[in-house]
Write a protein that holds these residues in place. Structure first.
Motif: not given
Ligand code: IMP
Ligand code: MG
Length: 184
Positions: A79, A107-108, A137, A154
């Protein structure tokens, strides 16, 4: 690297070679049109964007400049935290230039929003983002992305520049990894 070279490591091929190639040609044509009146400076984010950048720039018909940045994003495990450090900065002074950031995957979106803020502070004339892949996301973060290659589920993917522990970047397709490879 072909799928047959790492067959047992892969779960599913999400995007095959002809599909990747066709989309890259489309994106290149779109960039050619959008920057017909302006000299674009393509900024690749190392190392994930290397394969995309090399295909994209060769598919373009106009003169382009390109440069590279390497950033590392601190986070726990897989993450991203949004705390970013520059490992390699641009060689180019980007003030007054028309920048196109070339990324492998959003991604994030934390890494990219940091990068955008950093590059904006250098006063380019314009700044846009191209990403090969976008995960769900990414919509949560306010990152203006002009060009998206593919929206994907995801899942953790490798190939066409994307790695797992620095491997599979040279795989010709985009694929999901089998759980036994990442200990899942
Ligand atoms: P984020 O958008 O800040 O969460 O982080 C994006 C970065 O994480 C990308 O530039 C990749 O380096 C890495 N990353 C995110 N998802 C994947 C994936 O599925 N495979 C390989 N790397 C990924
Ligand atoms: Mg990346």
């Amino acid at each position: 690297m072909d799928v047959s070279d790492v067959e047992g490591d892969l779960e599913e091929v999400l995007i095959d070679e002809p599909t990747l190639n066709a989309r890259v040609q489309e994106l290149a044509a779109q960039i050619d049109r959008d920057y017909a009146e302006r000299n674009v400076l393509m900024v690749g984010v190392l190392k994930g964007a290397t394969v995309l950048m090399s295909d994209l720039m060769r598919a373009m018909h106009s003169h382009i400049d390109h440069d590279w940045m390497a950033v590392s994003s601190y986070g726990s495990g897989t993450k991203s935290s949004g705390v970013v450090r520059i490992l390699k900065d641009l060689d180019t002074d980007v003030q007054g230039r028309h920048l196109l950031i070339v990324e492998d995957v959003l991604d994030s979106g934390l890494t990219l929003s940091w990068l955008l803020a950093n590059l904006r502070s250098r006063q380019p004339a314009s700044i846009e983002v191209l990403t090969l892949l976008r995960k769900p996301d990414a919509v949560k973060v306010e990152v203006p992305v002009k060009y998206v290659g593919f929206d994907i589920p995801n899942k953790f993917v490798v190939g066409y520049g994307l790695d797992y522990s620095q491997r599979y970047r040279n795989l010709k397709v985009v694929a999901t990894l089998a759980p036994h490879v990442y200990g899942g």
